[in-house]
Design an enzyme around this catalytic site. Structure first.
Site, PDB file in Angstrom:
ATOM      1  N   GLN A  39       0.798  -1.216   0.000  1.00  0.00           N
ATOM      2  CA  GLN A  39       0.000   0.000   0.000  1.00  0.00           C
ATOM      3  C   GLN A  39       0.837   1.275   0.000  1.00  0.00           C
ATOM      4  O   GLN A  39       0.315   2.348  -0.303  1.00  0.00           O
ATOM      5  CB  GLN A  39      -0.957  -0.008   1.190  1.00  0.00           C
ATOM      6  CG  GLN A  39      -1.971  -1.138   1.096  1.00  0.00           C
ATOM      7  CD  GLN A  39      -2.915  -1.169   2.277  1.00  0.00           C
ATOM      8  OE1 GLN A  39      -2.649  -1.846   3.263  1.00  0.00           O
ATOM      9  NE2 GLN A  39      -4.007  -0.429   2.198  1.00  0.00           N
TER      10      GLN A  39
ATOM     11  N   GLU B 193      -4.760 -10.182   9.128  1.00  0.00           N
ATOM     12  CA  GLU B 193      -6.151 -10.477   8.757  1.00  0.00           C
ATOM     13  C   GLU B 193      -6.306 -11.674   7.816  1.00  0.00           C
ATOM     14  O   GLU B 193      -6.802 -11.530   6.683  1.00  0.00           O
ATOM     15  CB  GLU B 193      -6.794  -9.238   8.113  1.00  0.00           C
ATOM     16  CG  GLU B 193      -6.818  -8.033   9.032  1.00  0.00           C
ATOM     17  CD  GLU B 193      -7.640  -6.862   8.483  1.00  0.00           C
ATOM     18  OE1 GLU B 193      -8.062  -6.922   7.317  1.00  0.00           O
ATOM     19  OE2 GLU B 193      -7.869  -5.914   9.237  1.00  0.00           O
TER      20      GLU B 193
ATOM     21  N   TYR C 192     -12.656  -2.418  12.820  1.00  0.00           N
ATOM     22  CA  TYR C 192     -13.277  -1.350  12.046  1.00  0.00           C
ATOM     23  C   TYR C 192     -14.738  -1.128  12.429  1.00  0.00           C
ATOM     24  O   TYR C 192     -15.123  -0.021  12.768  1.00  0.00           O
ATOM     25  CB  TYR C 192     -13.098  -1.587  10.537  1.00  0.00           C
ATOM     26  CG  TYR C 192     -11.655  -1.331  10.146  1.00  0.00           C
ATOM     27  CD1 TYR C 192     -11.209  -0.055   9.852  1.00  0.00           C
ATOM     28  CD2 TYR C 192     -10.717  -2.361  10.179  1.00  0.00           C
ATOM     29  CE1 TYR C 192      -9.872   0.209   9.572  1.00  0.00           C
ATOM     30  CE2 TYR C 192      -9.374  -2.113   9.895  1.00  0.00           C
ATOM     31  CZ  TYR C 192      -8.959  -0.824   9.600  1.00  0.00           C
ATOM     32  OH  TYR C 192      -7.637  -0.574   9.340  1.00  0.00           O
TER      33      TYR C 192
ATOM     34  N   GLU D 261      -4.813  -2.246  14.353  1.00  0.00           N
ATOM     35  CA  GLU D 261      -5.368  -1.314  13.359  1.00  0.00           C
ATOM     36  C   GLU D 261      -6.691  -0.778  13.876  1.00  0.00           C
ATOM     37  O   GLU D 261      -7.531  -1.538  14.372  1.00  0.00           O
ATOM     38  CB  GLU D 261      -5.677  -1.998  12.010  1.00  0.00           C
ATOM     39  CG  GLU D 261      -4.482  -2.266  11.149  1.00  0.00           C
ATOM     40  CD  GLU D 261      -4.856  -2.866   9.788  1.00  0.00           C
ATOM     41  OE1 GLU D 261      -5.959  -2.569   9.256  1.00  0.00           O
ATOM     42  OE2 GLU D 261      -4.044  -3.642   9.270  1.00  0.00           O
TER      43      GLU D 261
ATOM     44  N   TRP E 125      -6.083  -1.005  -1.807  1.00  0.00           N
ATOM     45  CA  TRP E 125      -6.483  -2.262  -2.432  1.00  0.00           C
ATOM     46  C   TRP E 125      -7.456  -2.038  -3.605  1.00  0.00           C
ATOM     47  O   TRP E 125      -7.168  -1.208  -4.464  1.00  0.00           O
ATOM     48  CB  TRP E 125      -7.047  -3.216  -1.369  1.00  0.00           C
ATOM     49  CG  TRP E 125      -6.111  -3.402  -0.198  1.00  0.00           C
ATOM     50  CD1 TRP E 125      -6.336  -3.019   1.094  1.00  0.00           C
ATOM     51  CD2 TRP E 125      -4.795  -4.009  -0.190  1.00  0.00           C
ATOM     52  NE1 TRP E 125      -5.251  -3.345   1.892  1.00  0.00           N
ATOM     53  CE2 TRP E 125      -4.298  -3.947   1.135  1.00  0.00           C
ATOM     54  CE3 TRP E 125      -3.983  -4.583  -1.168  1.00  0.00           C
ATOM     55  CZ2 TRP E 125      -3.044  -4.444   1.500  1.00  0.00           C
ATOM     56  CZ3 TRP E 125      -2.730  -5.083  -0.794  1.00  0.00           C
ATOM     57  CH2 TRP E 125      -2.278  -5.016   0.507  1.00  0.00           C
TER      58      TRP E 125
HETATM   59  C1  GBH Z   1      -7.638  -3.568   6.824  1.00  0.00           C
HETATM   60  O1  GBH Z   1      -8.650  -4.397   6.350  1.00  0.00           O
HETATM   61  C2  GBH Z   1      -6.361  -3.910   6.142  1.00  0.00           C
HETATM   62  O2  GBH Z   1      -5.504  -4.640   7.007  1.00  0.00           O
HETATM   63  C3  GBH Z   1      -5.634  -2.713   5.591  1.00  0.00           C
HETATM   64  O3  GBH Z   1      -4.661  -3.129   4.685  1.00  0.00           O
HETATM   65  C4  GBH Z   1      -6.628  -1.768   4.958  1.00  0.00           C
HETATM   66  O4  GBH Z   1      -6.017  -0.704   4.278  1.00  0.00           O
HETATM   67  C5  GBH Z   1      -7.489  -1.229   6.059  1.00  0.00           C
HETATM   68  O5  GBH Z   1      -8.061  -2.252   6.801  1.00  0.00           O
HETATM   69  C6  GBH Z   1      -8.612  -0.330   5.562  1.00  0.00           C
HETATM   70  O6  GBH Z   1      -9.477  -1.016   4.719  1.00  0.00           O
HETATM   71  O7  GBH Z   1     -18.966  -2.832   4.684  1.00  0.00           O
HETATM   72  O8  GBH Z   1     -19.536  -2.448   6.980  1.00  0.00           O
HETATM   73  O9  GBH Z   1     -19.401  -4.689   6.173  1.00  0.00           O
HETATM   74  C7  GBH Z   1      -9.950  -4.025   6.773  1.00  0.00           C
HETATM   75  C8  GBH Z   1     -10.933  -5.149   6.657  1.00  0.00           C
HETATM   76  C9  GBH Z   1     -13.037  -5.738   5.822  1.00  0.00           C
HETATM   77  C10 GBH Z   1     -12.934  -4.069   7.507  1.00  0.00           C
HETATM   78  C11 GBH Z   1     -14.364  -5.236   5.391  1.00  0.00           C
HETATM   79  C12 GBH Z   1     -14.324  -3.605   7.134  1.00  0.00           C
HETATM   80  C13 GBH Z   1     -16.374  -4.281   5.854  1.00  0.00           C
HETATM   81  C14 GBH Z   1     -17.217  -3.317   6.579  1.00  0.00           C
HETATM   82  N1  GBH Z   1     -12.264  -4.667   6.382  1.00  0.00           N
HETATM   83  N2  GBH Z   1     -15.083  -4.633   6.488  1.00  0.00           N
HETATM   84  S1  GBH Z   1     -18.899  -3.309   6.083  1.00  0.00           S
END
Ligand code: GBH
Length: 438
Positions: A18, A164, A286, A346, A401
């Site tokens: 990234q 992850e 998240y 994170e 990504w």
């Molecule tokens: C991380 O993945 C990664 O490790 C990182 O590389 C990336 O840049 C960062 O987060 C930000 O994306 O649509 O409400 O169902 C995050 C994994 C998977 C978290 C999808 C949120 C969906 C939320 N994500 N998930 S929702």
């Protein structure tokens, strides 16, 4: 027992593909993300990580920013294709040299290097032999871990094996929106087991070469049933098992949750390798996930639905700090004495941040986000959960990504044409927050 850093650890996180760019520098081989992002239609803005934030060349600027921010740790990832361009064999010295320069610059700045060994950028050569669907990749990963730790084991202060693995399995191999783009649905399960086996083999290799603590960064999302209807409750339990337990129960010697795994690829002794003791648990958080029972004929045992009642980020993800407390308390309750100390590896949010005419970049939403999540963390600590650190995703706006350059998660704004770095108001806010904490 390797010693964890003292006090509360403030950090920022990034990952190699990234931010680094320089995809041909120092003899780097191709990764699955080079291949995937070059395939038309895969990335929303048609970009790749070929340049990203050019941090391969600008790492000293990035370290200077972190020194100004006052963080105690930097979580970065090592690009496997820089260390083994073909995914196997002896180390490429130029690749190790790069990370040695970064690690030494961090130590000079008083920042603890926290190295993730795999943040989704598998050498393409290993993908050509099946990637994580193949058991061989787990063994190759253990060998790669030994090469990195052989050079940096005395200076990296904390190791993270995988980032992850759930997201890598589900987006990369089940749904195909991430590299390598496979759409196997539940046929992707071997990817879970082989990543976990690779994790266990890497833990053993790291122990051979380093006295620093070892962990894994899993992402967690509390499952919120849409109603009390038994079909919704069952769906939420199924989602919870897949998202929150498949990659965690086996770490603590519990094996795979019943019904959530295809055990045909699991061989005798694997679960012991996977349950090798770790010193901490990395938690990427998240948001929670709304879940309801599936439509008739759905291939999945659940359906994901939007959560009402929360504001959302520019990604559309709900801002739900209460979910962080809920999740930490859940982990504590679920694993009890087996649960090691937790680091939030994170946490962060995307907003459409712009640099104004006066050269500043105001991101009040991110300040509110961080403040609320830190308060939730403190609540979880008061509930008895041992949380030792908080790493913001991310230091810099970077290549997100499948979303390309369209989502900005940084504390520092990056102009992707000029590579100009502009600290946002959240950067100044966090700097004060860290200072006050001391
Ligand atoms: C991380 O993945 C990664 O490790 C990182 O590389 C990336 O840049 C960062 O987060 C930000 O994306 O649509 O409400 O169902 C995050 C994994 C998977 C978290 C999808 C949120 C969906 C939320 N994500 N998930 S929702």
């Amino acid at each position: 027992m390797p010693e964890l850093p003292g006090g509360f650890l403030w950090g920022v996180s990034t990952s190699a593909y990234q931010i680094e760019g320089a995809v041909h520098a120092g003899g780097r081989g191709a990764s699955v993300w080079d291949t995937f992002s070059a395939t038309p239609g895969r990335i929303v803005d048609g970009t790749t990580g070929a340049i990203a934030t050019d941090s391969y060349h600008r790492y000293a600027d990035d370290v200077a920013l972190m020194r100004e921010l006052g963080v105690g740790a930097y979580r970065f990832s090592v690009a496997w294709p820089r260390i083994q361009p073909d995914g196997t064999g002896p180390a490429n010295a130029a690749g190790l040299d790069h990370y040695e320069r970064l690690v030494d610059a961090l130590l000079d700045a008083g920042i603890a290097p926290v190295a993730t060994l795999f943040h989704w950028d598998l050498p393409q050569a290993l993908q050509d032999r099946g990637g994580w669907l193949s058991r061989e990749t787990a063994h190759r990963f253990g060998e790669y871990a030994a090469l990195v730790a052989g050079r940096l084991g005395d200076r990296v202060r904390m190791w993270i094996t995988l980032n992850e693995p759930f997201v890598h399995m589900s987006l990369g191999y089940a749904l195909g929106t991430h590299a390598p783009g496979e759409q196997l649905l539940f046929g992707a399960f071997p990817v879970a087991h082989h990543q976990l086996l690779g994790h266990g083999l890497a833990v053993a290799a790291l122990r051979d070469h380093s006295n620093s603590p070892v962990t894994i960064a899993n992402n967690y999302s509390p499952a919120r049933p849409a109603s009390h209807d038994p079909a919704d409750l069952a769906a939420a339990a199924a989602y919870d098992a897949l998202q929150n337990r498949v990659f965690t129960d086996p770490l603590f010697g519990l094996g795979y949750p019943e019904g959530a795994a295809d055990l045909s690829v699991v061989r005798e002794g694997d679960l012991d390798v996977i349950a090798a003791p770790i010193d901490a648990l990395g938690v990427n958080y998240y948001n929670p996930t709304g879940v309801r029972g599936p439509e008739d004929g759905s291939p999945l045992p659940f359906e994901i639905v939007p959560l009402d009642g929360y504001p959302t980020t520019a990604f559309g993800w709900p801002v739900a700090p209460d979910g962080l407390r809920e999740l930490l308390v859940q982990l504590h309750g679920r694993y009890g004495a087996a649960l090691p100390p937790i680091y939030i590896t994170e946490s962060g949010c995307a907003y459409d941040d712009v640099v104004g005419p006066d050269g500043s970049c105001a991101d009040p939403e991110r300040i509110a986000y961080l403040d609320a999540h830190l308060a939730a963390l403190a609540d979880a600590q008061a509930d008895g959960v041992d949380v030792r650190g908080y790493f913001v995703w991310s230091l810099l706006d970077n290549w997100e990504w499948a979303e390309g350059f369209t989502k900005r998660f940084g504390l520092v704004h990056v102009d992707f044409d000029t590579q100009t770095r502009t600290p946002k108001s959240s950067f100044a806010w966090l700097r004060e927050r860290i200072r006050d904490h001391r």
